[in-house]
Design a protein around this motif. Structure first.
Motif, short mmCIF file in Angstrom:
data_model
loop_
_atom_site.label_atom_id
_atom_site.label_comp_id
_atom_site.label_asym_id
_atom_site.label_seq_id
_atom_site.Cartn_x
_atom_site.Cartn_y
_atom_site.Cartn_z
N THR A 256 5.54 -0.71 1.63
CA THR A 256 5.14 -0.71 0.40
C THR A 256 6.15 -0.97 -0.65
O THR A 256 7.02 -0.41 -0.58
CB THR A 256 4.61 0.85 -0.02
OG1 THR A 256 3.53 1.13 1.05
CG2 THR A 256 3.95 0.67 -1.36
N ARG B 132 5.69 7.00 3.62
CA ARG B 132 5.57 5.65 3.84
C ARG B 132 7.10 4.91 3.57
O ARG B 132 7.99 5.45 3.31
CB ARG B 132 4.89 5.08 2.60
CG ARG B 132 3.32 5.37 2.19
CD ARG B 132 2.77 4.29 3.02
NE ARG B 132 1.26 4.69 2.79
CZ ARG B 132 0.60 4.19 2.22
NH1 ARG B 132 1.04 3.38 1.09
NH2 ARG B 132 -0.86 4.33 2.07
N PRO C 209 -1.34 9.70 -0.49
CA PRO C 209 -1.84 8.44 -0.65
C PRO C 209 -3.09 8.38 -1.69
O PRO C 209 -2.88 7.50 -2.71
CB PRO C 209 -2.06 7.96 0.59
CG PRO C 209 -1.46 8.69 1.53
CD PRO C 209 -1.11 9.87 0.90
#
Lengths: 629, 168
Positions: free
Chosen positions: B29, B68, B143
Motif C-alpha cells: 500500500t 499491511r 482496514p
C-alpha cells in the motif's frame, strides 16, 4: 497651537504612552537568556581542575569594550526574521596580518551586511578602525571568507575576500595602509557561492597560488534587504541536485598579481559542498597536498604530484570521514614531527539536538542513507586523524576528547605555552536555537584534549551573556502573520542565542602569550586576552617570522623545527588561522620549562635547509630570511 | 559431515526463500506524505488529505491500515523535513523534488487503540527549527476503519477544498 505647547503635549504623550510602547522581549527559545545547564557545566570543569596534569594557570578576559574594536557583524534576513535553514548561517571570517609593517598584527572582520572592517593595532591591546582609508569595506557585497598573503612578494600582505555570488575580490596592499581592488585584472573576480580561501605554492615556483572552495548554489535570484540573494528553502539538500554543484577552484599565480584558473588541468576538479580546505604536506614528500572539506558528503584528499597537478586519493587514505565537515586544522598535535588532522563536523550535529549533558557524545545515528548520497561510511562527529608516520592516518577522535557540539571551525595555538598545540573551536547556532558554547581544548601532552572553556574564562561569556537582540517584529502591523506573532500584539523584540563563527589566535598585545579573537554571528567580536604572561613573568616562548627569497615571501609551505634540551617542536607555515580565515602571522613555540632553544631548523619550500644554533634568544620574535636568496 | 550440514540448512534456507517470496508478493500500500509549510499532508487521487483535524488541531494524526506492507513516499513542497516514526523504525527525510521512500509493516489494529495510545510521529525542519505542528500520532486502524476514515477525509476535502492551508 504654539510650538511650546505642542512640545509639552508631545512630551506628555511620550511619558504616558512610552511604557506601553516598549517592545515585549521574547527570548527564543525560552531559556536562551538563562540556560539552566551553564552553572553545572562550569562547576564540573572547575571541580575537575585540581586533577588536571595539563597546565591551566591562565585566564582569558574579553577586552572588546576596551580594545577599540566596535565592529558588529550583521546577518542577512534569512538568518533573522525570515529564518530558513540555509548556508548563510555559516557566517564570516576574522583574520590577522601586519598590514602596515609596524610589527603589530592588525585584524580584519568580514560580515554579511554593513561592510567589513580593518582595525590597526596600536599596541597594548588597543585598535583603531582604518577601514575607510584602507578601502576594504566591501559594503556592497555579502562577504564570506578572508585571506591575507603576500601574493606579489613585495613584503606586505594582500587581501582576498570571497562573497556569496557577487564576485570575489583581491586587494593589493599598496604599502601605505591603503589597498587597491585588482580583482578583475588579477583574474580572481569569479562569481559563485565561494567560501574558504587558502594560499599555497603548489608548484613551489616562489609565487603563492590560491585555492577557493565553493559550497554550491544555495541562493535564488531574488534580492532581499541589504542586497543579498535570498536563500533556497531547501539549501541543505544540494548534494541531491547535481544542477546546483559548483567546482572549487585552483588559481595558479603567473606573477605580477595575475592568476589563471588551472582547476581542470591540475586534476583537482571537485563538486563537494565545500566550505573550507587546508594545505599541508601530508605524505612528507615536500609538496603541499590539499584536504578539502565536504559539509554534505565525504571529504576529499588531493595528493600533490610534484607540482604538476593533484591526484585524488580520498577514500584510499580516508575511507571514513565526517559527513558534515566544517572546519579544519592540520598541525603536529602530538609533537612527533608530522602533521595530524583535526576536522570539525557541524552538519552531523544537526541530525538531532543533543541535550547539553550529552554534548561530548557522538550523534547516535546519521541521516537516512538516501539523503546522505554517499557510501554511508562516516564517523558521527569531529574527526581527529593521527598521522601514523607511514603515509596513513587513523581516526582517534573517539579516544582523545576531540568531540564537541555544534562546532564551526577551529584555530590552534599553544595557549598555555607547554609545547603542545591547543585548540579553540567556535560553536553555537544562534537564532532560533539554544545557546552553544565555544570550546577550548587543552592539549594534554598529545594524548588527549581536556575541555577547559569554563576553567579558563572563555565561558561564560562577558557578563554571563548568552543571547542578544536578534530582530524586531510589529505584531500589530506588517508582521502579524509571522510565526512568533501568534497570540501577540505590538512591538516584539526577539532575542536569539549568541554564537561565534571564525577565530584567530595571536599575540595581539605583544606580551608573549597567545590571545583569541572571534568573529561572532550577529554581534560584536570577543577579544579574549590571556593573562599567562602576567602570571608567568618568565614565560618561555619563541616566535618565528619567515621571509622567503627563492621561496614565496611568506614562507608558506616551510617546516620549522625547534629543539630544546628537553624537546623538539615542529610548526608548519600554512597560514590557516581559523574557520574561513587565512592569516599572515609568526609561528609560535611555547617552550614549557625550557629557557633555552638549542637549534632552529627551517626547511623552505624551495628546498633550502637552514639552521640556527645556540645561543638562540627566547621570549622574542625571530625574523628568519631565507638563505641563498 | 559436510552433507549433513547442508541437509540441516536446507529447510532454513527454504523457509527464508519462502518468506522472501511471500514478502515480495505481498501487495504494497503506497501512501504519499508531503511536507508543506510546516505541516504534513497526504496527496491522493481525490485531493489533499490533511493530517490535522478540521477543528484546527496542531498535532498531526497519521492513519495507517493494520497488517499491511506500507511504502511511504515522502515529498516536500518547500523545506527539508525529518519524518520519523521511531516505534516502527521509520527514519526518513522529506526533500523537495527528491522523493524518499520508507517501507514498513504495520502491526495489528487496536493494539494501540486499546490503550488509547498511538505511535509517536516525530518531525521537524532540518537544522532543528522545531514546529509543534510537525509532530503527532500514528493511528493503526483496521482496514475497514481506515477506508472509512480515508473516505471521510476525501469527502471533507471535496467539500472544503484544499485541506492543507495553515495560518502559522
Amino acid at each position: 497651537m504654539p510650538a511650546r505647547l505642542r512640545t509639552r503635549l508631545w512630551l506628555a504623550c511620550l511619558l504616558v504612552a512610552g511604557p506601553a510602547m516598549a517592545a515585549e522581549r521574547l527570548p527564543f527559545p525560552a531559556d536562551v537568556l538563562n540556560p539552566p545547564w551553564v552553572e553545572g557545566r562550569q562547576l564540573e570543569q572547575t571541580l575537575d581542575a585540581d586533577s588536571l596534569a595539563v597546565a591551566h594557570d591562565l585566564q582569558f578576559r574579553d577586552q572588546q569594550p576596551q580594545s577599540g574594536i566596535n565592529f558588529r557583524h550583521q546577518v542577512v534576513e534569512d538568518a533573522g526574521r525570515a529564518y530558513k535553514a540555509v548556508h548563510y548561517d555559516h557566517g564570516n571570517a576574522v583574520v590577522a596580518a601586519d598590514v602596515d609593517g609596524d610589527g603589530l598584527p592588525d585584524l580584519y572582520f568580514a560580515t554579511q551586511l554593513g561592510g567589513n572592517a580593518l582595525y590597526r593595532n596600536l599596541g597594548n591591546g588597543r585598535f583603531e578602525d582604518i577601514t575607510a582609508r584602507a578601502g576594504v569595506a566591501v559594503a556592497d557585497r555579502v562577504s564570506v571568507a578572508a585571506a591575507f598573503a603576500d601574493t606579489d612578494n613585495d613584503g606586505d600582505p594582500d587581501l582576498f575576500v570571497t562573497t556569496v555570488n557577487q564576485g570575489n575580490l583581491l586587494f593589493r596592499n599598496d604599502g601605505d595602509g591603503k589597498f587597491t581592488n585588482i580583482s578583475g585584472p588579477a583574474g580572481l573576480d569569479h562569481r559563485g557561492h565561494a567560501s574558504g580561501a587558502i594560499f599555497l605554492d603548489y608548484d613551489r615556483d616562489g609565487l603563492l597560488d590560491l585555492f577557493v572552495t565553493h559550497v554550491g548554489v544555495y541562493t535564488t535570484d531574488k534580492i532581499g534587504p541589504g542586497g543579498y540573494r535570498i536563500g533556497l528553502s531547501d539549501g541543505f539538500s544540494g548534494q541531491l541536485h547535481p544542477d546546483r554543484f559548483e567546482t572549487s577552484r585552483l588559481y595558479h599565480n603567473l606573477g605580477g598579481n595575475r592568476f589563471a584558473d588551472v582547476t581542470r588541468s591540475a586534476g583537482i576538479e571537485d563538486n563537494s559542498w565545500s566550505g573550507d580546505a587546508h594545505a599541508a604536506d601530508l605524505n612528507g614528500d615536500g609538496w603541499p597536498d590539499i584536504y578539502l572539506l565536504n559539509m554534505q558528503g565525504h571529504d576529499q584528499y588531493f595528493e600533490n604530484q610534484a607540482g604538476k597537478g593533484f591526484k585524488r586519493r580520498s577514500r584510499e587514505l580516508f575511507p571514513v570521514t565526517p559527513w558534515g565537515s566544517m572546519g579544519i586544522r592540520i598541525a603536529d598535535f602530538d609533537n612527533d614531527g608530522d602533521p595530524d588532522i583535526f576536522v570539525t563536523d557541524m552538519h552531523t550535529d544537526m541530525v538531532e539536538e543533543l541535550p547539553p549533558a550529552r554534548e561530548k557524545e557522538r550523534m547516535p545515528h546519521n541521516y537516512p542513507q538516501a539523503f546522505l548520497a554517499t557510501d554511508g561510511r562516516h564517523m558521527l562527529g569531529n574527526a581527529f586523524f593521527r598521522n601514523a608516520g607511514n603515509g596513513t592516518f587513523r581516526d582517534i577522535s573517539a579516544e582523545n576528547g576531540a568531540e564537541t557540539f555544534w562546532p564551526w571551525g577551529l584555530s590552534s595555538g599553544d595557549l598555555n605555552a607547554d609545547g603542545f598545540e591547543d585548540v579553540f573551536i567556535t560553536g553555537s547556532m544562534n537564532y532560533p536555537f539554544r545557546y552553544g558554547v565555544n570550546s577550548l581544548l587543552l592539549n594534554d601532552a598529545g594524548k588527549r584534549f581536556v575541555d577547559a572553556e569554563y576553567l579558563l574564562g572563555v565561558e561564560p561569556r562577558r557578563d554571563g551573556k548568552t543571547a542578544t537582540p536578534w530582530f524586531e517584529l510589529d505584531c500589530s502591523g506588517p508582521d502579524r502573520t509571522h510565526e512568533l506573532c501568534k497570540n501577540r500584539a505590538g512591538a516584539v523584540e526577539v532575542w536569539g542565542a549568541l554564537g561565534s563563527r571564525s577565530s584567530v589566535i595571536l599575540d595581539l598585545d605583544g606580551d608573549g602569550d597567545l590571545d583569541i579573537v572571534t568573529n561572532e554571528f550577529g554581534s560584536v567580536p570577543q577579544v579574549l586576552v590571556s593573562d599567562l604572561a602576567q602570571r608567568r613573568p618568565r614565560l618561555n616562548y619563541l616566535a618565528v617570522r619567515l621571509e622567503g627569497k627563492k621561496s614565496n615571501r611568506d614562507g608558506l609551505g616551510a617546516r620549522v623545527q625547534l629543539e630544546t634540551d628537553r624537546g623538539r617542536y615542529v610548526r608548519f607555515a600554512d597560514g590557516k588561522s581559523g574557520y574561513l580565515g587565512f592569516s599572515s602571522m609568526p609561528l609560535y613555540f611555547g617552550l614549557a620549562a625550557d629557557e633555552k632553544a638549542v637549534r632552529l631548523e627551517i626547511t623552505w619550500p624551495s628546498g633550502v635547509r637552514q639552521s640556527l644554533d645556540a645561543p638562540i634568544d627566547t621570549r622574542k620574535t625571530h625574523r628568519i630570511v631565507e638563505a641563498g636568496g | 559431515m559436510r552433507r549433513g550440514k547442508i541437509r540441516r540448512r536446507l529447510p532454513v534456507t527454504g523457509m527464508a526463500i519462502a518468506l522472501l517470496l511471500s514478502a515480495c508478493s505481498e501487495p504494497v500500500t503506497e501512501i504519499q506524505i508531503s511536507g508543506h509549510d510546516y505541516r504534513w499532508r497526504m496527496p491522493t487521487r481525490t485531493g489533499d488529505v490533511s493530517l490535522y483535524r478540521q477543528t484546527g488541531s496542531e498535532q498531526a494524526e497519521l492513519w495507517l491500515p493494520a497488517n499491511r506492507r506500507i511504502r511511504l513516499v515522502l515529498n516536500s513542497d518547500d523545506f527539508i523535513y525529518r519524518f520519523e516514526i521511531p516505534a516502527l523504525g521509520v527514519r526518513e527525510m522529506a526533500v523537495p523534488g527528491v522523493p524518499m521512500m520508507a517501507e514498513l509493516h504495520t502491526p495489528d489494529a487496536g493494539r494501540y487503540e486499546l490503550t488509547g495510545d498511538g505511535m509517536e510521529l516525530k518531525g521537524d525542519q532540518m537544522c532543528g527549527f522545531r514546529h509543534q505542528s510537525l509532530k503527532g500520532r500514528v493511528r493503526i486502524a483496521a482496514p475497514a476503519e481506515y477506508r472509512a476514515w480515508l473516505e471521510a477525509q476525501g469527502r471533507l476535502t471535496a467539500g472544503t477544498g484544499s485541506a492543507t492551508g495553515r495560518g502559522s
